[in-house]
Each structure stands twice: as C-alpha cells, then as structure tokens.
Design a protein around this motif. Structure first.
Motif, short mmCIF file in Angstrom:
data_model
loop_
_atom_site.label_atom_id
_atom_site.label_comp_id
_atom_site.label_asym_id
_atom_site.label_seq_id
_atom_site.Cartn_x
_atom_site.Cartn_y
_atom_site.Cartn_z
N LEU A 88 0.86 -1.18 0.00
CA LEU A 88 0.00 0.00 0.00
C LEU A 88 0.89 1.23 0.00
CD1 LEU A 88 -3.18 0.47 2.19
CD2 LEU A 88 -1.63 2.38 1.70
N THR A 89 0.74 2.07 -1.01
CA THR A 89 1.61 3.23 -1.16
C THR A 89 0.79 4.51 -1.34
OG1 THR A 89 1.71 3.13 -3.59
CG2 THR A 89 3.27 1.75 -2.36
N ALA A 90 1.51 5.62 -1.36
CA ALA A 90 0.85 6.91 -1.59
C ALA A 90 0.21 6.96 -2.98
CB ALA A 90 1.86 8.04 -1.43
N GLU A 91 0.76 6.23 -3.93
CA GLU A 91 0.17 6.20 -5.28
C GLU A 91 -1.23 5.58 -5.24
OE1 GLU A 91 -0.73 6.56 -9.18
OE2 GLU A 91 0.87 7.56 -8.06
N ASP A 92 -1.43 4.55 -4.42
CA ASP A 92 -2.76 3.96 -4.28
C ASP A 92 -3.75 4.98 -3.71
OD1 ASP A 92 -2.39 0.99 -4.93
OD2 ASP A 92 -0.82 1.32 -3.43
N ALA A 93 -3.30 5.73 -2.70
CA ALA A 93 -4.17 6.73 -2.09
C ALA A 93 -4.53 7.82 -3.09
CB ALA A 93 -3.49 7.33 -0.86
N ALA A 94 -3.54 8.30 -3.83
CA ALA A 94 -3.80 9.34 -4.83
C ALA A 94 -4.75 8.84 -5.91
CB ALA A 94 -2.48 9.81 -5.45
N TRP A 95 -4.48 7.65 -6.42
CA TRP A 95 -5.29 7.09 -7.50
C TRP A 95 -6.73 6.86 -7.04
CZ3 TRP A 95 -7.82 2.32 -8.21
CH2 TRP A 95 -8.25 2.06 -9.52
N SER A 96 -6.92 6.44 -5.80
CA SER A 96 -8.27 6.18 -5.29
C SER A 96 -9.11 7.45 -5.28
CB SER A 96 -8.20 5.59 -3.88
OG SER A 96 -7.48 4.38 -3.87
N LEU A 97 -8.54 8.55 -4.81
CA LEU A 97 -9.26 9.81 -4.78
C LEU A 97 -9.49 10.34 -6.19
CD1 LEU A 97 -7.42 11.46 -1.74
CD2 LEU A 97 -9.69 10.42 -1.74
N GLN A 98 -8.47 10.21 -7.04
CA GLN A 98 -8.62 10.61 -8.44
C GLN A 98 -9.74 9.81 -9.10
OE1 GLN A 98 -4.77 9.69 -9.97
NE2 GLN A 98 -3.73 11.37 -8.90
N ARG A 99 -9.75 8.52 -8.83
CA ARG A 99 -10.74 7.61 -9.42
C ARG A 99 -12.16 8.01 -9.04
NH1 ARG A 99 -13.40 3.02 -7.47
NH2 ARG A 99 -13.92 1.49 -9.10
N ALA A 100 -12.38 8.34 -7.75
CA ALA A 100 -13.71 8.73 -7.30
C ALA A 100 -14.20 9.98 -8.02
CB ALA A 100 -13.71 8.93 -5.79
N VAL A 101 -13.30 10.92 -8.23
CA VAL A 101 -13.66 12.15 -8.94
C VAL A 101 -13.97 11.85 -10.41
CG1 VAL A 101 -12.78 14.38 -9.75
CG2 VAL A 101 -12.37 13.65 -7.38
N LYS A 102 -13.14 11.02 -11.05
CA LYS A 102 -13.33 10.73 -12.47
C LYS A 102 -14.57 9.88 -12.75
CE LYS A 102 -8.37 11.02 -13.48
NZ LYS A 102 -7.14 10.27 -13.83
N LEU A 103 -14.88 8.94 -11.85
CA LEU A 103 -16.07 8.12 -12.05
C LEU A 103 -17.35 8.95 -11.91
CD1 LEU A 103 -15.18 4.77 -10.26
CD2 LEU A 103 -15.46 5.15 -12.71
N ASP A 104 -17.30 10.00 -11.09
CA ASP A 104 -18.40 10.96 -10.97
C ASP A 104 -19.71 10.29 -10.58
OD1 ASP A 104 -19.48 13.51 -11.03
OD2 ASP A 104 -20.08 13.36 -13.14
#
Length: 512
Positions: A88-104
């Motif tokens: 589990l890395t910071a990249e997972d955390a960043a991608w998860s938040l990015q993903r929630a925004v992009k999925l809308d």
C-alpha cells in the motif's frame, strides 16, 4: 449453555434490512447498508475512533497543512499491504481519490467541492514519494472540514493494481468493484447477494489497526421485524437491527438478550418536489408542516427510537439547533391551504421505503394530512427503487432518512441548503436540494461562506441562521433524529453503530 447463541463463535450473524444497496464500490456506495459494510472493508487516510468519536490516524500516520493553507501533506504508514498482498503506497491513495472524482458517481460531490474535476485532479492529488501524498484544494478551507472529509467512504483507499487487473473498457475496475473488494481493512467482501445477504471475511494475517476476533460477518436481509425478533429469540442470529419499539420491549424481558441504544446522526424528513405545481406553493408546504403529528408519533409507535427534531443538523454537530416551530394544528393548516387556493384540498403521492417503521410513519402522515383535506396515496418500494425515483426527481412527497457522510456541519448543509445548479441537466444526485428541485438561493452563498470560515463561533452562527431560514422557507420537513435500538445476544460486545458521525463498526466485536 444458557444465554449462548447458537451461531458459530467466530461469526457475527446480523439480521438487517439491506435492500438499499446498489453497489459496494466505495466510489459509488451512498446508502446506509452499503456504507456499514464498507466501513469495515476499506481504510481511509484519517479515521473516526468508534469510542471517542475523534479523528485519529488511519493509513496516514500524520498530516499537516503547509504555508499556503491550500496544500496538505500526508505521511502514509510504511509496511502496509492490501488483502491481495500488494504493498500500500501513496500512489494507491492518490489514485483512489482521483478515481472517485473521475467516475463521478453520486458521492463524488464530497470530494469535488474542493475544486477537483476529472480534468485537473491528477495534478492536484498526487504522490510525491512512495509514502507521501500531497493534496491541493482550490482555496483555503477550515482545515478540520477537509480532514473530516477524508473519513468518508468515498475517500477509501483502493488497491490500484488489483482494481486495474479487473478493468473493463477503461472503467478503473468499477464493474468488478461493485461486487468485490480491493482493500486493506479488517474484512474483505466475500459476497453480496441483492436483497439476501452481505458476507465479509477476515483475511489471513493480523489487521494493522487492531485485533479482529470475528472471522466472518454475515448480514442477512430480513425485512420483517417480527421475523428478526423470532430469530434473535431462538439464538439463530447475534443481532437484530430493525425491531419495532414493541419488539424491543418484548425481547427486553429475555435474560439472554440485551438492548444497545445509540443516538444516530440520521434525520427523518419529508421532501416536496418543487417541480410539482401544487407542492411548489409556499403556503401548501407550510400547511403540510402543521399537518404532521410529531409528538404523537414519537410518543407512540416510534417511542424510544426517535426524538422530535426540526432542523437539518443533528444534535451533536457544530451549529445544531433545538428550535421546533411546528406542531400539529389542523385549523391553521386549513387556513393556509385556503390562502393558497386549495380550500377543498388536493391529492398527492408519498414515496416511502417498505420498512415497517417508515410505513407506520407514512400512514400517520397520510391520516393527519387527510384531516387537512390533502388526500395522500402511499407508494412503497425497495430502498433502491425509492432512491432511484428520488434521484431522478420523479417523486411528489417522499419520506426519507439522511445521515452525515463526515463529522462536520457542512455534510448536511451542502446537501439541504446548497444547490449551485437547479437544472435537470446538472444531475446533482447527491444534493437533496437538487433532488427536490429547490434552488436554495438564500442559503447557497451562506454554505459557501461557512465552509471557509476559520472562526468556529462565527461558523456556528452561520449554520444556525441557515437552518432557521430553511425551517421557514424550504420544502423540507424535518421530523426526527434517530435513536437506534439494537437487540443482541448477551456475550456480544464491542459493536458500535457509528453513533452520530460514522457507520457501523464490526471489527471490534467479540463474543463471550
């Protein structure tokens, strides 16, 4: 052994009503039952302690706001792994938040209110090291507000590698994650069968957040309170979560059963669709507010499970008020209807989820509105059906429940008191003012101002004022704040409903 349930010692068996679940992807889940499950499957950067109800470190062991007041840096714990075994890395955390925004999906507004869009989010939320995450908001907010946001289910950290391994047509694993999990929490999702069950299982190995005694959580969909009562009395389940006050009183006499009460942040309310001509008349809405028997319901079939409450912030939140300006007054309501041009009344339909408590409320409301000349037809359905119509603005009157998504007054103000775009095309489905076509012109700028106010007392006063404005001028009729009564077998300890601020906690449960 007397007093011991017949369920397996390492399995917590719960009877609940879970027909509201539409997805178990944390980027989409926005219903009570789904969030109860996901609160025990996924981890967030910051968590809420179930005992103290205070913010505590989650996947981030520490964090700080840097000089510009808009940028936050999070230090992710080292050595953590997802259930898949992936680090589990910071990249997972960043991608998860990015993903929630992009999925809308519906809960994405919780994050996008900070200025994140699918186009800019990759630059504003990013890993700046293997275990360092940086988030930059569009302007300076009260820091406590931003930290509270990160406890919400939509802020859950997803295993990027595992999710992308199941990607279909660029959906970032969405179709797969509706019925599977890619998480690091105390449990993993074993199965979800709509209108039947949710099964969670503890993965092999220790959970970083503490000891997990239960190896399995089995939540059965049992719609009828009478059936739940029979199951808890027989010892076939460990916990019943949807008993009526009468059932609670009856099982309280059983020495093998105990009752746990917690005041929740959930608010029962009625919303009137402003796209319906009759219900768009302010005098009609005021009349309806005087045709509800708040005290009568609270003191009879809802006794012990609600307290009357007529504002959008639940008790316990900054800015909550106790004002209760409305009581049942049929003559006053009739006078208002006459002023509105409906001296002979009119007909309307009330949407309601087919849960016994809500159906009983709907029948009481049908009766008292009838006394004023309003003929109410009740339209009942599953949680998913009723919510689907509500989010599509197809309802007339609707009896619903709203619970906070994070422990800050903005969570309810942003949905009841703010509507930045009332057009059908906006599709702000997570915003209750939008769902009911209420423009909220007076309070929308107030909500925007309150969320950036750093002076706590000034912020408190702003939320108090907007609640009083909406009590008088909005199509929302707030009825009650919930007190949840759960019946459980003696020997079941450690369970929390999440109280006013969160969802259920299964992982601290033990059975003796």
């Amino acid at each position: 052994m007397p007093g011991r349930a017949d369920t397996p010692p390492d399995t917590l068996v719960i009877a609940d009503k879970i027909d509201d679940i539409v997805s178990l992807d944390p980027a989409e889940s926005f219903e009570f039952s789904g969030n109860d499950a996901l609160n025990n499957v996924y981890d967030t950067l910051i968590k809420i302690d179930p005992v103290s109800e205070q913010l505590v470190p989650g996947l981030a062991e520490r964090w700080e706001a840097i000089e510009d007041g808009k940028t936050y840096v999070f230090k992710i714990r080292e050595g953590l792994k997802f259930h898949s075994g992936n680090p589990l890395t910071a990249e997972d955390a960043a991608w998860s938040l990015q993903r929630a925004v992009k999925l809308d999906k519906t809960p994405s507004f919780i994050l996008t209110q900070f200025g994140f869009t699918p186009e800019n989010v990759d630059g504003l939320i990013k890993a700046t090291g293997e275990h360092e995450l940086q988030i930059t908001t569009d302007k300076v907010y009260a820091p406590s507000f931003f930290y509270n946001i990160l406890t919400s289910v939509v802020s859950s950290v997803v295993d990027k590698q595992e999710a992308l391994a199941h990607e279909q047509n660029g959906d970032m694993g969405y179709e797969w994650l509706k019925t599977h999990s890619a998480a690091s929490g105390p449990f993993m999702l074993r199965s979800w069968k709509p209108n039947d069950s949710v099964v969670l299982e503890a993965p092999d190995g220790d959970y970083w957040g503490g000891k997990v005694a239960m190896k399995r959580i089995y939540v059965r969909h049992v719609a009828e309170p009478s059936a739940q009562r029979l199951l808890i009395e027989k010892g076939d389940i460990d916990m019943a979560r949807k008993l009526t006050p009468g059932d609670i009183q009856a099982v309280s006499a059983n020495p093998d059963i105990k009752i746990q009460e917690e005041q929740r942040g959930r608010i029962f309310y009625i919303a009137a669709n402003q796209k319906v001509e009759t219900l768009a008349n302010p005098k009609v809405i005021e009349a309806i507010k005087y045709l509800i028997d708040y005290e009568g319901m609270a003191n009879s079939f809802l006794k012990g499970q609600v307290v009357p409450h007529q504002a959008f912030l639940p008790k316990g939140f900054l800015g909550a008020i106790d004002d209760r300006p409305y009581t049942l007054d049929v003559e006053k309501a009739k006078a208002l209807l006459k002023e509105a041009g409906y001296e002979n009344g009119f007909e309307a339909t009330l949407w309601v989820r087919n849960e016994q408590k809500r159906l009983d409320m709907a029948q009481s409301i049908q009766n008292t509105l009838g006394q004023g000349g309003i003929k109410v037809n009740i339209r009942s359905g599953t949680g998913a059906e009723i919510l689907g119509d509500y989010r599509a603005r197809k309802h007339e009157l609707i009896l619903e429940v709203w619970g906070p998504d994070y422990p800050d007054p903005q969570t309810n103000a942003d949905t009841f008191a703010r509507n930045p775009d009332n057009s059908d095309e906006a599709k702000l489905t997570g915003v209750l003012a939008w769902r009911t076509a209420f423009p909220a012109k007076a309070t929308t700028p107030m909500v925007d101002a309150a969320v950036v106010e750093k002076d706590t007392e000034k912020r408190r006063a702003m939320y108090e004022e907007m609640q009083r404005i909406l009590q008088k001028d909005s199509p929302f009729m707030w009825l009650f704040q919930e007190v949840e009564q759960n019946a459980m077998r003696r020997g079941v300890d450690g369970f929390s409903t999440g109280k006013a601020l969160s969802s259920a906690y299964y992982w601290p449960v033990v059975k003796n």
